[in-house]
Motif scaffolding. Structure first.
Motif, mmCIF file in Angstrom:
data_model
loop_
_atom_site.group_PDB
_atom_site.id
_atom_site.type_symbol
_atom_site.label_atom_id
_atom_site.label_comp_id
_atom_site.label_asym_id
_atom_site.label_seq_id
_atom_site.Cartn_x
_atom_site.Cartn_y
_atom_site.Cartn_z
ATOM 1 N N ASN A 1 -7.156 5.365 -6.246
ATOM 2 C CA ASN A 1 -7.861 4.530 -5.273
ATOM 3 C C ASN A 1 -7.885 3.065 -5.693
ATOM 4 O OD1 ASN A 1 -8.376 6.788 -3.779
ATOM 5 N ND2 ASN A 1 -10.537 6.934 -4.307
ATOM 6 N N THR B 1 -1.283 6.846 3.723
ATOM 7 C CA THR B 1 -1.610 5.551 3.129
ATOM 8 C C THR B 1 -2.048 4.565 4.199
ATOM 9 O OG1 THR B 1 -0.078 5.837 1.278
ATOM 10 C CG2 THR B 1 -0.706 3.593 1.837
ATOM 11 N N GLY C 1 1.143 4.186 -2.704
ATOM 12 C CA GLY C 1 0.950 5.576 -2.324
ATOM 13 C C GLY C 1 2.071 6.470 -2.825
ATOM 14 N N GLY D 1 0.822 -1.214 0.000
ATOM 15 C CA GLY D 1 0.000 0.000 0.000
ATOM 16 C C GLY D 1 0.846 1.249 0.000
ATOM 17 N N ILE D 2 1.894 1.269 0.826
ATOM 18 C CA ILE D 2 2.795 2.420 0.872
ATOM 19 C C ILE D 2 3.510 2.589 -0.461
ATOM 20 C CG2 ILE D 2 4.949 3.250 1.908
ATOM 21 C CD1 ILE D 2 3.938 2.096 4.579
ATOM 22 N N MET E 1 -4.273 1.475 -5.475
ATOM 23 C CA MET E 1 -3.828 1.316 -4.090
ATOM 24 C C MET E 1 -4.640 0.242 -3.362
ATOM 25 S SD MET E 1 -2.927 5.251 -3.028
ATOM 26 C CE MET E 1 -2.398 4.811 -1.363
ATOM 27 N N VAL F 1 0.986 9.968 -2.329
ATOM 28 C CA VAL F 1 0.342 9.872 -1.012
ATOM 29 C C VAL F 1 1.405 9.480 0.008
ATOM 30 C CG1 VAL F 1 -1.473 8.765 0.347
ATOM 31 C CG2 VAL F 1 -1.807 9.143 -2.102
ATOM 32 N N TYR G 1 -5.983 4.315 3.990
ATOM 33 C CA TYR G 1 -6.179 3.209 3.045
ATOM 34 C C TYR G 1 -6.054 1.842 3.722
ATOM 35 C CZ TYR G 1 -5.801 6.539 -0.866
ATOM 36 O OH TYR G 1 -6.002 7.565 -1.746
#
Length: 429
Positions: A345, A156, A146, A142-143, A348, A151, A160
């Motif tokens: 979106n 994140t 981002g 996820g990071i 991610m 992001v 998220y």
């Protein structure tokens, strides 16, 4: 007899469904449990049988159960189901009638009482690490996603990863938004609106991933077991293999037993846990799982009753699941999903789900689990919309017998995320 559709031949199925649909559109279908179930079965069986026959869809996306879910959501979105009866389906599935809860209760009880005691204890011991592996994998990918879209790692994780891995809406996104408001002073709605959007996208990816993982397991038997157990080199010993004799009345006892375990779980959650630890609410299902597992470990449930519970679970898994998928479909807002879909979106959310699969699968391997089964339960069942998401994911993955582990992810895993969120909201915002 060939070409039977849940016990009906094609002319009978079409005749019954058409009659129910006519009653629906004329507004004379009863707005009670009888009418709701009739409509749900009529929609669900047809969509299920179609989904089982669509190439690629039936192999990689989840087949009939997923089409019953998404197809019903589409029918409701386009207004094909009259509003009055869409509300009826929702009331049958959730509140006030709660077929969804009833379904989950039966699956938890049957699946846990069907496990060998030693195997159950060993698998539970390794399950929390598998959940944490999924959370870590989700955070890492996820990071990374981002950073691609500008992001920050902190945003994140908070906006998220936590909502996606929080155990659903009621157990995750809602309490996370309340924690956010308490810690930051900003309105909970500002956090919740975005969180539920990301969670909705991730839920769809989790369902699709369940179907893909099922196919992966079919092609590589070393990555999965029989779909009923997590542990490698330790085949499940179910009560049905012990040849206990059951009678029809035993099923009533098994159902009452299961419902009582749930009510006891509610008692503990509402009257003991919540007053003591109000900042970290734990769902009654989590306490129910502990109670049923403890009863199995102590050997206090007679063998014939354990078998009856397993057979009730089997009936629900193979048949009542159709009702639940239709109910979940009606309660899925495709407009909400449509508005949330942006490139950032979507990518991610996808990466978070993939990270959950990899992290939980690899850690599961380390603690003695099958990769696929660990990824489905400890990973995907964290990255979906809670109880309804668990059913959709397990249906797509053809692993309904793992419901007790899925609920551990959604409930106990969700509680872990709330603790992490409480810490991170104060330190990163």
């Amino acid at each position: 007899m060939k070409n039977k559709y849940f016990g009906l031949n094609l002319p009978m199925l079409l005749a019954f469904a058409i009659l129910v649909f006519i009653a629906t559109y004329l507004g004379v279908l009863s707005t009670d449990l009888a009418g709701g179930v009739a409509l749900m079965f009529s929609i669900g069986i047809i969509l299920y049988e179609i989904g089982e026959r669509i190439p690629i869809w039936n192999t990689y996306v989840g087949g009939g159960l997923v089409l019953a879910f998404l197809g019903t959501a589409a029918l409701n979105y386009f207004g094909v189901i009259p509003t009055e009866y869409a509300e009826l389906i929702s009331s049958v599935n959730s509140k006030p009638m709660g077929v969804l809860n009833f379904f989950i209760i039966m699956l938890i009880t049957g699946s846990l009482l069907g496990l060998n005691r030693d195997l159950m204890v060993k698998s539970f011991a390794g399950y929390i690490p598998a959940i944490l592996g999924g959370v870590l994998g989700a955070a890492i990918l996820g990071i990374a996603g981002g950073l691609i879209f500008g992001v920050s790692p902190a945003d994140t994780v908070l906006k998220y990863v936590l909502p996606v891995m929080g155990g659903g809406n009621g157990a995750g996104a809602v309490p996370l938004s309340q924690i956010y408001e308490k810690v930051t002073g900003d309105a909970a709605a500002n956090y919740y609106g975005f969180a539920i959007s990301i969670l909705t996208i991730a839920n769809i990816f989790a369902i699709i991933a369940g179907g893909i993982l099922n196919k992966v397991g079919q092609k590589n038997s070393k990555l999965t077991g029989d779909g009923k157990t997590l542990m490698r080199n330790a085949p499940e010993i179910s009560t049905t293999e012990e040849k206990f004799t059951t009678q029809l009345k035993d099923y009533v006892g098994a159902i009452l037993m299961a419902l009582t375990f749930y009510q006891l779980g509610r008692l503990i959650a509402d009257k003991i846990w919540d007053p003591l630890v109000p900042a970290v609410p734990i769902h009654p299902f989590a306490f129910m799982i502990v109670l049923v597992a403890l009863a199995n470990a102590l050997g206090i449930i007679p063998g014939y009753l354990r078998q009856a519970a397993k057979e009730v679970q089997s009936f629900f898994t193979k048949n009542i699941v159709i009702l639940v998928m239709v109910g979940v479909g009606v309660e899925t807002d495709l407009l909400e999903l449509k508005e949330a879909i942006t490139l950032a979106n979507t990518v991610m959310a996808f990466l978070i789900v993939v990270g959950a699969v990899i992290g939980s699968g690899l850690v599961g391997q380390l603690v003695g689990f099958y990769f696929v089964d660990s990824a489905v339960t400890a990973g995907l069942c964290m990255a979906n919309r809670g109880g309804s998401g668990d059913i959709a994911v397990l249906g797509a993955a053809d692993r309904m017998d793992l419901m007790s582990y899925a609920q551990l992810s959604s409930r106990l895993g969700g509680g872990i995320i709330l603790v992490i969120g409480s810490i991170l909201f104060g330190s990163l915002m």
